[in-house]
Scaffold this motif. Structure first.
Motif, PDB file in Angstrom:
ATOM      1  N   MET A 123      80.434  97.867  26.131  1.00  0.00           N
ATOM      2  CA  MET A 123      78.550  97.451  25.686  1.00  0.00           C
ATOM      3  C   MET A 123      79.011  97.507  27.430  1.00  0.00           C
ATOM      4  N   ARG A 124      79.809  96.921  28.345  1.00  0.00           N
ATOM      5  CA  ARG A 124      79.591  96.703  29.513  1.00  0.00           C
ATOM      6  C   ARG A 124      79.088  97.748  30.410  1.00  0.00           C
ATOM      7  N   PHE A 125      79.445  99.005  30.269  1.00  0.00           N
ATOM      8  CA  PHE A 125      78.988 100.092  30.672  1.00  0.00           C
ATOM      9  C   PHE A 125      77.607 101.710  29.712  1.00  0.00           C
ATOM     10  N   THR A 126      77.343 101.728  31.367  1.00  0.00           N
ATOM     11  CA  THR A 126      76.155 102.337  31.032  1.00  0.00           C
ATOM     12  C   THR A 126      76.400 102.984  29.456  1.00  0.00           C
ATOM     13  N   ALA A 127      77.230 103.954  29.457  1.00  0.00           N
ATOM     14  CA  ALA A 127      77.723 104.573  28.134  1.00  0.00           C
ATOM     15  C   ALA A 127      77.309 103.881  26.624  1.00  0.00           C
ATOM     16  N   GLY A 128      77.449 102.624  26.585  1.00  0.00           N
ATOM     17  CA  GLY A 128      77.518 102.145  25.699  1.00  0.00           C
ATOM     18  C   GLY A 128      75.839 101.372  24.949  1.00  0.00           C
ATOM     19  N   THR A 129      75.292 102.370  25.979  1.00  0.00           N
ATOM     20  CA  THR A 129      73.418 102.086  25.999  1.00  0.00           C
ATOM     21  C   THR A 129      72.889 102.784  24.616  1.00  0.00           C
ATOM     22  N   PRO A 130      73.554 104.375  24.738  1.00  0.00           N
ATOM     23  CA  PRO A 130      72.319 104.447  22.995  1.00  0.00           C
ATOM     24  C   PRO A 130      73.071 103.871  21.865  1.00  0.00           C
ATOM     25  N   PHE A 131      74.294 103.427  21.685  1.00  0.00           N
ATOM     26  CA  PHE A 131      74.686 102.655  20.596  1.00  0.00           C
ATOM     27  C   PHE A 131      74.151 101.249  20.885  1.00  0.00           C
ATOM     28  N   ALA A 132      73.584 100.505  21.886  1.00  0.00           N
ATOM     29  CA  ALA A 132      73.272  99.648  21.563  1.00  0.00           C
ATOM     30  C   ALA A 132      71.241  99.727  21.016  1.00  0.00           C
ATOM     31  N   ALA A 133      70.942 100.286  22.092  1.00  0.00           N
ATOM     32  CA  ALA A 133      69.915 100.858  21.888  1.00  0.00           C
ATOM     33  C   ALA A 133      69.389 101.085  20.109  1.00  0.00           C
ATOM     34  N   ARG A 134      69.808 102.511  19.750  1.00  0.00           N
ATOM     35  CA  ARG A 134      69.441 102.733  18.611  1.00  0.00           C
ATOM     36  C   ARG A 134      70.268 101.672  17.204  1.00  0.00           C
ATOM     37  N   THR A 135      71.119 100.793  17.685  1.00  0.00           N
ATOM     38  CA  THR A 135      71.504  99.831  16.644  1.00  0.00           C
ATOM     39  C   THR A 135      70.304  98.464  16.794  1.00  0.00           C
ATOM     40  N   VAL A 136      70.428  97.680  17.615  1.00  0.00           N
ATOM     41  CA  VAL A 136      69.193  97.274  17.972  1.00  0.00           C
ATOM     42  C   VAL A 136      67.681  97.338  17.204  1.00  0.00           C
ATOM     43  N   ALA A 137      67.011  98.881  17.964  1.00  0.00           N
ATOM     44  CA  ALA A 137      65.601  99.480  16.913  1.00  0.00           C
ATOM     45  C   ALA A 137      66.023  99.389  15.311  1.00  0.00           C
ATOM     46  N   ARG A 138      66.941  99.631  15.080  1.00  0.00           N
ATOM     47  CA  ARG A 138      67.630 100.059  13.385  1.00  0.00           C
ATOM     48  C   ARG A 138      67.034  98.893  12.662  1.00  0.00           C
ATOM     49  N   PHE A 139      68.262  97.773  13.189  1.00  0.00           N
ATOM     50  CA  PHE A 139      67.954  96.706  13.254  1.00  0.00           C
ATOM     51  C   PHE A 139      66.513  95.644  12.723  1.00  0.00           C
ATOM     52  N   VAL A 140      66.234  95.703  14.031  1.00  0.00           N
ATOM     53  CA  VAL A 140      64.319  95.612  14.359  1.00  0.00           C
ATOM     54  C   VAL A 140      63.324  95.683  12.996  1.00  0.00           C
ATOM     55  N   GLN A 141      63.269  97.552  13.104  1.00  0.00           N
ATOM     56  CA  GLN A 141      63.114  97.984  12.384  1.00  0.00           C
ATOM     57  C   GLN A 141      63.118  96.986  11.083  1.00  0.00           C
ATOM     58  N   LYS A 142      64.638  97.514  10.671  1.00  0.00           N
ATOM     59  CA  LYS A 142      64.495  96.718   9.417  1.00  0.00           C
ATOM     60  C   LYS A 142      64.404  94.989   9.042  1.00  0.00           C
ATOM     61  N   ALA A 143      63.861  94.551   9.594  1.00  0.00           N
ATOM     62  CA  ALA A 143      63.308  92.972   9.444  1.00  0.00           C
ATOM     63  C   ALA A 143      62.187  93.211   9.267  1.00  0.00           C
TER      64      ALA A 143
END
Length: 151
Positions: A123-143
């Motif tokens: 998560m400290r690196f840009t390599a973690g960005t796609p996972f974080a972005a997809r995960t948050v987007a899915r979570f927010v959409q479900k909510a």
């Protein structure tokens, strides 16, 4: 990483985020003294050199480079009012996050370096960005879908 037991996640984070160099960098360090983990008590000029006093000894160098690292603590960001900060569940300064990167305050998500405690060192690196972005987007959409369905 999020599903790892806390002790295993903490151990992996500590090992992954501690000082060190990749194998391909090591040949470049031939002849360079590294004092990883040393605590400097004082520094003073000594002619054209610098003398560092450590807890147990002292040494003189031509050049000194300090790689001090850092420890993430959301309380030190200065972003949150005291009552809001108190409402955020934290472990060693890092927010405790749900599988959707959500903190203990509904709708408040943390990504990047502040998510290391719950999701690991990537998560400290840009390599973690796609996972974080997809995960948050899915979570927010479900909510949002749950709120819409509830009427």
């Amino acid at each position: 990483m999020h599903r790892f037991p806390e002790a295993a996640r903490a151990k992996l984070n500590k090992r992954s985020l501690s000082a060190g160099a990749s194998g391909w960098l090591k040949p470049d360090f031939d002849g360079i003294k590294v004092n990883a983990g040393s605590r400097i008590i004082s520094a003073s000029a000594k002619g054209n050199a610098i003398e560092l006093r450590f807890e147990k000894d002292a040494a003189t160098f031509d050049h000194v480079l300090l790689g001090t690292g850092y420890r993430i603590d959301i309380a030190r960001l200065g972003l949150f009012a005291p009552d809001m900060l108190a409402a955020i569940a934290r472990r060693e300064g890092l927010p405790v996050l749900s599988a959707g990167f959500e903190s203990s305050i509904p709708g408040l998500h943390f990504v990047g370096a502040s998510a290391v405690g719950s999701f690991g060192p990537l998560m400290r690196f840009t390599a973690g960005t796609p996972f974080a972005a997809r995960t948050v987007a899915r979570f927010v959409q479900k909510a949002k879908d749950r709120r819409y369905a509830a009427g």
